[in-house]
Write an enzyme that holds these catalytic residues in place. Structure first.
Site, short mmCIF file in Angstrom:
data_model
loop_
_atom_site.label_atom_id
_atom_site.label_comp_id
_atom_site.label_asym_id
_atom_site.label_seq_id
_atom_site.Cartn_x
_atom_site.Cartn_y
_atom_site.Cartn_z
N GLY A 1 2.85 -3.13 3.50
CA GLY A 1 3.76 -4.26 3.55
C GLY A 1 3.07 -5.57 3.84
O GLY A 1 1.85 -5.70 3.69
N GLU A 2 3.87 -6.53 4.26
CA GLU A 2 3.37 -7.86 4.59
C GLU A 2 4.11 -8.38 5.82
O GLU A 2 5.34 -8.28 5.90
CB GLU A 2 3.61 -8.85 3.43
CG GLU A 2 3.05 -8.42 2.09
CD GLU A 2 1.53 -8.44 2.02
OE1 GLU A 2 0.90 -8.99 2.94
OE2 GLU A 2 0.99 -7.88 1.04
N CYS A 37 0.84 -1.19 0.00
CA CYS A 37 0.00 0.00 0.00
C CYS A 37 0.88 1.25 0.00
O CYS A 37 2.10 1.18 0.01
CB CYS A 37 -0.91 0.00 1.23
SG CYS A 37 -1.90 -1.49 1.41
N ARG A 89 -4.76 1.36 -0.99
CA ARG A 89 -4.60 -0.08 -0.79
C ARG A 89 -4.38 -0.85 -2.08
O ARG A 89 -5.09 -0.64 -3.06
CB ARG A 89 -5.82 -0.65 -0.07
CG ARG A 89 -5.63 -2.13 0.31
CD ARG A 89 -6.85 -2.75 0.91
NE ARG A 89 -6.56 -4.11 1.35
CZ ARG A 89 -7.47 -5.06 1.49
NH1 ARG A 89 -8.74 -4.81 1.24
NH2 ARG A 89 -7.12 -6.27 1.89
N LEU A 90 -3.38 -1.74 -2.03
CA LEU A 90 -3.24 -2.81 -3.00
C LEU A 90 -3.63 -4.08 -2.27
O LEU A 90 -2.92 -4.54 -1.37
CB LEU A 90 -1.79 -2.91 -3.50
CG LEU A 90 -1.48 -4.07 -4.47
CD1 LEU A 90 -2.26 -3.90 -5.76
CD2 LEU A 90 0.01 -4.17 -4.73
N ALA A 91 -4.77 -4.64 -2.61
CA ALA A 91 -5.31 -5.78 -1.87
C ALA A 91 -4.57 -7.05 -2.26
O ALA A 91 -4.54 -7.43 -3.43
CB ALA A 91 -6.80 -5.92 -2.14
N LEU A 93 10.39 -13.24 -10.80
CA LEU A 93 11.24 -12.53 -11.75
C LEU A 93 12.45 -13.41 -12.01
O LEU A 93 13.19 -13.75 -11.07
CB LEU A 93 11.69 -11.18 -11.19
CG LEU A 93 10.57 -10.23 -10.73
CD1 LEU A 93 11.17 -8.95 -10.17
CD2 LEU A 93 9.63 -9.92 -11.88
N VAL A 140 13.13 -10.23 -18.85
CA VAL A 140 13.22 -9.11 -19.78
C VAL A 140 14.33 -9.39 -20.80
O VAL A 140 15.36 -9.99 -20.47
CB VAL A 140 13.49 -7.78 -19.04
CG1 VAL A 140 14.88 -7.76 -18.43
CG2 VAL A 140 13.30 -6.58 -19.96
N GLY A 163 15.14 -11.50 -6.49
CA GLY A 163 16.35 -11.98 -5.85
C GLY A 163 17.25 -10.96 -5.20
O GLY A 163 18.41 -11.26 -4.91
#
Length: 611
Positions: free
Chosen positions: A78-79, A2, A50-52, A261, A289, A376
């Protein structure tokens, strides 16, 4: 993941400042495209985008709890990867939950343990709590500095935000960059707590900042510590595998699509192989990429021995991932709007040129299909992966290793800038002072010989300085498109353990990252397990250089542009006349910087207060 922001003022009524709070919160919309919310009391105002990711319907913020002595309100980014265990512990202590979100675990944890909650969290986080019981704001940032958090002191309180742009949206905050700020932009010393905007600071990693009527106080709850390493080599290799496996398992938890990634290097391939083993019947999704014509234009150099594609495909085939290559053409990469988006995201004119542009475009494409990605970052820092770490001259230098070696896109000499400006900034003296201060904080281990201690310093500098730059870059460019990037190698348990393993363990087979390779090589194809370290790719297409020259000519045509307070006009004119295929790396970096400075000044309109 978020974006958070807020304002604490002990002398004014913030219930009348709703419009300003909304403006601050809107700047974080890219970080949180799914929902927004605000909370306002007389002396505190909080904003959230918010990013849910976990408990999609139940994790709305700001989140508040009423107590007999006042309300406690939280905005959190965060988490917490151990939130399930913490929720079980809190439930056993009598706390009751109404959602399944980790946000509520953090709030209830604070109510139970206060700021000591930070010692119990495993994750990436930056959050602020207004505690009306004591009329104080408490800000806490994760141990490694994965999630950003800035603050700006005012005469009667503080402004804060996930990014400087949230703070700068408040008219109280002045858009000033002074000599110290510009020096920080150019020195690549990455001073802890420093922000380039005058009056602004970062909450340092592993730190609690408390704000009340008596002022601002800081408390460090975690730092890298020198400890004895008791395990033998075999045990150490096994323990590294256990920690990595547990960390990847925890960081795969999400209620939204996940991916990896993948560069084809040891670090990202390790995470991908471990993730594939944990996802059962679900195929792991990977992205890489590449550049159109890279096979045609690629030539080995001191930074890149091999192109990535072969190794990416070897690993993707090995684990059976659902893989996609994002192939960028030079026209898209050189698009001025892409550069503007990158500089808007980063807030500072410190970019890695086309490497930032391509990373932003990669994230933008990934976001169409995933919301969470694992990456990473920090493997090189903790396991000793950079080539310069193994260079005897760099090991002995009284300088930050990436300066002594001059890593790829970090132009330590200021090519293209006005010489009087560079003379006034005294960058070499500044770097030396910063280096001496950083080394002074590194405790020598018992019985460490000179070389072991020297290599401890090398690892410490990368973890406490250089890594913070990389993490900020990754956070800004991913959150600019609403993608949450998790970094398993930054798990503090792994960092603490490997930091104290002796250097002889870190290259026991004569190669870089021996501990990591030993722990996971049985999971990887041999081509990947034994691949030589290769940095993030950069385009070698001369078309891109020609586009840089064209954009520099556009900048030169604006005769009164403020960028020429910084950039040497004559040098830039000469650079635009060179044959694109013969342009040297340093000249290209100077052109990139000139364009970046110009676009950054157009976006922010800063006042330069240079001595």
């Amino acid at each position: 993941m978020c974006g958070i922001t807020g304002w604490v003022s002990f002398d004014r009524d913030l219930t009348r400042e709703g419009e300003t709070l909304e403006a601050m919160t809107r700047t974080m919309a890219c970080r949180g495209p799914d929902a927004h919310g605000t909370w306002v009391d007389r002396h505190a105002a909080l904003g959230h985008r918010r990013l849910a990711v976990i408990d999609l319907p139940g994790g709305a913020q700001p989140m508040s709890a009423r107590t007999p002595n006042g309300e406690v309100s939280l905005v959190y980014s965060g988490e917490a990867y151990n939130f399930v265990e913490l929720r079980d512990e809190l439930t056993g202590l009598g706390e009751r939950f109404t959602t399944s979100s980790d946000t509520e675990v953090v709030l209830r944890g604070y109510l139970r343990w206060g700021a000591a909650l930070a010692d119990r969290l495993n994750g990436m986080y930056a959050f602020a709590i207004w505690d009306a019981r004591d009329r104080k704001l408490v800000m806490i940032r994760d141990r490694l500095g994965i999630k950003p958090l800035y603050y700006y002191r005012t005469p009667d309180g503080i402004l804060f935000g996930s990014e400087p742009k949230a703070i700068l949206a408040n008219p109280i905050a002045e858009r000033v960059v002074d000599t110290d700020g510009l020096r920080e932009s150019l020195a690549f010393a990455f001073t802890p707590g420093h922000a380039i905007w005058a009056g602004m600071r970062q909450v340092e990693p592993g730190t609690v900042v408390t704000v009340d009527v008596d002022g601002v106080r800081e408390r460090t709850y975690w730092r890298l510590e020198t400890r004895a390493h008791e395990d033998d080599l075999e045990t150490t290799v096994g323990r590294v595998h256990e920690l990595l496996d547990d960390t990847v398992r925890r960081q795969l938890v999400a209620d939204v699509p996940r991916c990896l990634l993948l560069s084809g290097g040891l670090d990202s391939s390790t995470l991908t192989a471990l993730a594939a083993a944990h996802m059962g019947d679900e195929r792991v999704r990977t992205f890489a990429v590449d550049f159109a014509g890279q096979a045609e234009h690629f030539t080995p150099n001191e930074f890149h021995d091999t192109a990535d594609t072969q190794y990416v495909h070897d690993l993707a085939n090995h684990v059976g991932s659902e893989h996609a290559d994002l192939v960028l053409d030079p026209k898209t990469l050189a698009d001025p709007e892409v550069r503007r988006a990158v500089l808007t995201a980063r807030d500072v004119p410190i970019t890695l040129g086309d490497m930032d542009l391509s990373l932003y475009l990669l994230f933008k494409e990934i976001r169409k299909r995933s919301t969470v990605a694992l990456s990473g970052e920090s493997a090189d820092e903790i396991f000793g992966g950079y080539r310069h770490m193994h260079n005897p001259d760099v090991q002995k230098a009284r300088a930050f290793p990436w300066i002594a070696f001059s890593i790829g896109p970090l132009d330590k000499d200021g090519h293209g800038l006005n010489q009087p400006l560079l003379d006034g900034l005294e960058l070499e003296e500044f770097r030396r002072d910063q280096y001496d201060a950083a080394v002074g904080d590194v405790k020598r281990g018992d019985d460490e010989d000179d070389h072991e201690y020297r290599m401890r310093i090398m690892i410490n500098l990368h973890l406490t300085r250089f890594l913070r730059f990389l993490l900020d870059r990754k956070d800004r460019l991913s959150m600019a498109v609403g993608l949450e990037v998790r970094v398993p190698f930054c798990d503090h348990r792994l960092v603490e353990y490997v930091y104290n393993a002796p250097w002889s363990f870190k290259h026991y087979d004569g190669r870089e990252k021996s501990l990591l390779r030993g722990a996971v090589k049985h999971l990887l194809p041999e081509s990947v397990a034994w691949r030589v370290k290769s940095p993030y790719p950069s385009t070698q297409d001369p078309y891109y250089v020609r586009q840089l020259q064209a954009q520099c000519k556009d900048l030169l045509s604006t005769k009164d542009h403020g960028v020429f307070e910084l950039v040497n006009r004559k040098w830039l004119e000469d650079a635009t006349r060179q044959d694109a295929e013969a342009v040297q790396r340093t000249t290209r970096l100077g052109m990139e910087r000139a364009i970046d400075f110009g676009v950054w000044m157009d976006i922010h309109n800063p006042r330069l207060a240079l001595a």
